[in-house]
Design a protein around this motif. Structure first.
Motif, PDB file in Angstrom:
ATOM      1  N   CYS A  17       0.840  -1.195   0.000  1.00 52.99           N
ATOM      2  CA  CYS A  17       0.000   0.000   0.000  1.00 52.99           C
ATOM      3  C   CYS A  17       0.878   1.248   0.000  1.00 52.99           C
ATOM      4  O   CYS A  17       1.802   1.358   0.803  1.00 52.99           O
ATOM      5  N   TRP A  62       0.072   4.119   0.834  1.00 53.43           N
ATOM      6  CA  TRP A  62      -0.235   5.047   1.905  1.00 53.43           C
ATOM      7  C   TRP A  62       0.317   4.580   3.245  1.00 53.43           C
ATOM      8  O   TRP A  62       0.964   5.326   3.962  1.00 53.43           O
ATOM      9  N   CYS A  63       0.047   3.329   3.619  1.00 54.22           N
ATOM     10  CA  CYS A  63       0.458   2.858   4.942  1.00 54.22           C
ATOM     11  C   CYS A  63       1.669   1.941   4.890  1.00 54.22           C
ATOM     12  O   CYS A  63       2.261   1.649   5.919  1.00 54.22           O
ATOM     13  N   LYS A  66       1.903  -1.199   4.182  1.00 53.39           N
ATOM     14  CA  LYS A  66       1.703  -2.605   4.496  1.00 53.39           C
ATOM     15  C   LYS A  66       1.350  -3.386   3.248  1.00 53.39           C
ATOM     16  O   LYS A  66       0.953  -2.811   2.236  1.00 53.39           O
ATOM     17  N   THR A  90      -0.580  -5.304   0.518  1.00 61.69           N
ATOM     18  CA  THR A  90      -1.963  -5.142   0.058  1.00 61.69           C
ATOM     19  C   THR A  90      -2.747  -6.436   0.203  1.00 61.69           C
ATOM     20  O   THR A  90      -3.951  -6.464   0.030  1.00 61.69           O
ATOM     21  N   HIS A  99      -7.472  -1.586   2.718  1.00 69.06           N
ATOM     22  CA  HIS A  99      -6.807  -0.343   2.325  1.00 69.06           C
ATOM     23  C   HIS A  99      -7.749   0.586   1.565  1.00 69.06           C
ATOM     24  O   HIS A  99      -7.312   1.409   0.785  1.00 69.06           O
ATOM     25  N   GLU A 100      -8.991   0.389   1.845  1.00 67.73           N
ATOM     26  CA  GLU A 100      -9.971   1.217   1.164  1.00 67.73           C
ATOM     27  C   GLU A 100      -9.769   2.701   1.466  1.00 67.73           C
ATOM     28  O   GLU A 100      -9.801   3.550   0.582  1.00 67.73           O
ATOM     29  N   CYS A 113      -7.007   4.046   2.523  1.00 68.30           N
ATOM     30  CA  CYS A 113      -5.722   4.436   1.942  1.00 68.30           C
ATOM     31  C   CYS A 113      -5.904   4.793   0.478  1.00 68.30           C
ATOM     32  O   CYS A 113      -5.441   5.834   0.014  1.00 68.30           O
TER      33      CYS A 113
END
Ligand SMILES: [Zn+2]
Ligand SMILES: [Zn+2]
Length: 67
Positions: free
Chosen positions: A9, A11-12, A14, A16, A21-22, A24
């Motif tokens: 991901c 954004w974070c 981590k 996927t 990760h919606e 994100c």
């Protein structure tokens, strides 16, 4: 490099494969630049430019919001 095939991901940082990760994806779909490389999860150097942003992975190079 395509966003849909990314392993991590942006954004974070981590995987996927795990977690949701919606949120994100929603943040990334707006104006926020990704913070982590989608391919290796390294933290990227992000520069905000007048046109958008440029994010640089030390291993995978630059991606940007503009083309
Ligand atoms: Zn995420
Ligand atoms: Zn990378």
């Amino acid at each position: 490099m395509t966003a849909t095939m990314s392993a991590f991901c942006g954004w974070c940082g981590k995987s996927t494969d795990e977690g949701v990760h919606e949120l994100c994806a929603r943040r990334l779909a707006l104006v926020d630049p990704p913070r982590y490389c989608a391919e290796c999860a390294r933290r990227m150097v992000v520069q905000v430019t007048p046109a958008g942003w440029v994010a640089r992975c030390s291993r995978h190079g630059e991606i940007s919001s503009a083309r």
